[in-house]
Design a protein around this motif. Structure first.
Motif, short mmCIF file in Angstrom:
data_model
loop_
_atom_site.label_atom_id
_atom_site.label_comp_id
_atom_site.label_asym_id
_atom_site.label_seq_id
_atom_site.Cartn_x
_atom_site.Cartn_y
_atom_site.Cartn_z
N LEU A 150 0.83 -1.20 0.00
CA LEU A 150 0.00 0.00 0.00
C LEU A 150 0.87 1.26 0.00
N GLU A 151 1.96 1.22 0.74
CA GLU A 151 2.86 2.37 0.78
C GLU A 151 3.46 2.64 -0.59
N ARG A 152 3.84 1.57 -1.30
CA ARG A 152 4.40 1.74 -2.64
C ARG A 152 3.37 2.34 -3.59
N ILE A 153 2.14 1.82 -3.47
CA ILE A 153 1.06 2.32 -4.34
C ILE A 153 0.82 3.81 -4.04
N LYS A 154 0.82 4.16 -2.77
CA LYS A 154 0.60 5.55 -2.37
C LYS A 154 1.71 6.46 -2.92
N ASN A 155 2.95 6.00 -2.79
CA ASN A 155 4.08 6.80 -3.29
C ASN A 155 3.98 6.97 -4.80
N PHE A 174 1.27 6.93 -6.62
CA PHE A 174 0.17 7.85 -6.89
C PHE A 174 0.58 9.30 -6.65
N VAL A 175 1.35 9.54 -5.59
CA VAL A 175 1.81 10.90 -5.28
C VAL A 175 2.74 11.40 -6.37
N HIS A 193 2.12 14.64 -8.78
CA HIS A 193 3.08 15.72 -8.80
C HIS A 193 3.55 15.99 -10.23
N THR A 194 3.73 14.94 -11.00
CA THR A 194 4.16 15.10 -12.40
C THR A 194 3.10 15.81 -13.21
N GLU A 195 1.85 15.45 -12.99
CA GLU A 195 0.76 16.10 -13.71
C GLU A 195 0.70 17.58 -13.38
N GLN A 196 0.90 17.90 -12.10
CA GLN A 196 0.89 19.31 -11.72
C GLN A 196 2.02 20.09 -12.41
N GLU A 197 3.20 19.51 -12.51
CA GLU A 197 4.32 20.17 -13.15
C GLU A 197 4.06 20.39 -14.63
#
Length: 260
Positions: A221-226, A228-229, A233-237
């Motif tokens: 779950l932590e990997r999936i969360k990372n 997704f983040v 972040h890439t989309e925002q850039e």
């Protein structure tokens, strides 16, 4: 002279008695007019002036009688055998051969003699098996119990009159352990302790497996969360970088319009 007279009288009486016995026979019991009318047992009466004669070898007379013949002796043959032989004054007695018994009081017939379990045949009667023996019911006589000590075993079930002893092999002896160092193997533990240990070990294994699965899931779950983040972040850039060319284009128009 008197002596000779007395002797003569005695001889005459003796001669008369001997003559009477010769005519009557030695088996005469009762006489009448110089003839026997009743004979002793073992004799029969000859009608010629009542002469008593002994019974033949195959005949008998068991009571005083005036019968002209003796009774015929019983023959014990086939399934019968002699209990007692015939005599001039007594008939033969028969009995059944081994394995059979008399069917009536006179033993005129025989039948199979099978004794129930726990008994054996003694003559014509069934008697209980002696102590230390048994008969399950299908054997003719009682047999001794098994001796467990002869086969290096111990008694597991005691014998009865109908069943044999049941033996159990002796347990193998393990070498003695040193008093300073004593080890306990799982076989030495009671059965209930072994069950408890098995349950505890099983529960611990389940808990460890559950923790391992939970840890793996949390990492996943932590990997999936990372991931997704990072994507967000890439989309925002990318969205921000799209406005920079418009600003530059606007600047050029302003520059062109300011020239004289």
């Amino acid at each position: 002279m008197k002596r000779w007279c007395g002797l003569s009288v005695f001889l005459c009486v003796l001669w008369s008695h001997l003559c009477d016995r010769g005519v009557q026979g030695e088996g005469c019991r009762t006489q009448h007019s110089g003839c026997c009318v009743l004979c002793h047992p073992g004799y029969f009466l000859n009608k010629k002036c009542g002469l008593c004669r002994p019974c033949p070898s195959n005949g008998y007379m068991d009571h005083p009688s005036a019968e002209p013949d003796c009774k015929r002796c019983e023959k014990c043959e086939g399934i019968f055998e002699y209990r007692s032989n015939c005599s001039p004054t007594k008939n033969a007695l028969c009995k059944c051969i081994a394995g059979k018994k008399c069917a009536d009081e006179k033993c005129s017939q025989c039948e199979d003699n099978s004794c129930p379990a726990g008994t054996q045949l003694n003559g014509e009667d069934c008697v209980n098996c002696p102590s230390g023996t048994f008969n399950p019911g299908w054997e003719g006589s009682c047999r001794p119990w098994k001796n467990c000590s002869e086969i290096n075993a111990v008694i597991y079930v005691n014998g009865t009159m109908t069943s044999d002893v049941v033996c159990l092999p002796k347990p193998t002896q393990t070498p003695p352990t040193s008093p300073a160092v004593a080890t306990t193997t799982p076989q030495d533990l009671p059965s209930y302790n072994q069950s408890v240990i098995i349950v505890v070990v099983s529960v611990v294994c389940v808990i460890i497996a559950f923790i391992a699965v939970f840890w793996c899931l949390s990492k996943r779950l932590e990997r999936i969360k990372n991931t997704f983040v990072k994507i967000k972040h890439t989309e925002q850039e990318d969205a921000c970088s799209c406005h920079y060319p418009e600003e530059e284009h606007g600047g050029e128009e302003e520059t062109l319009s300011s020239e004289p």
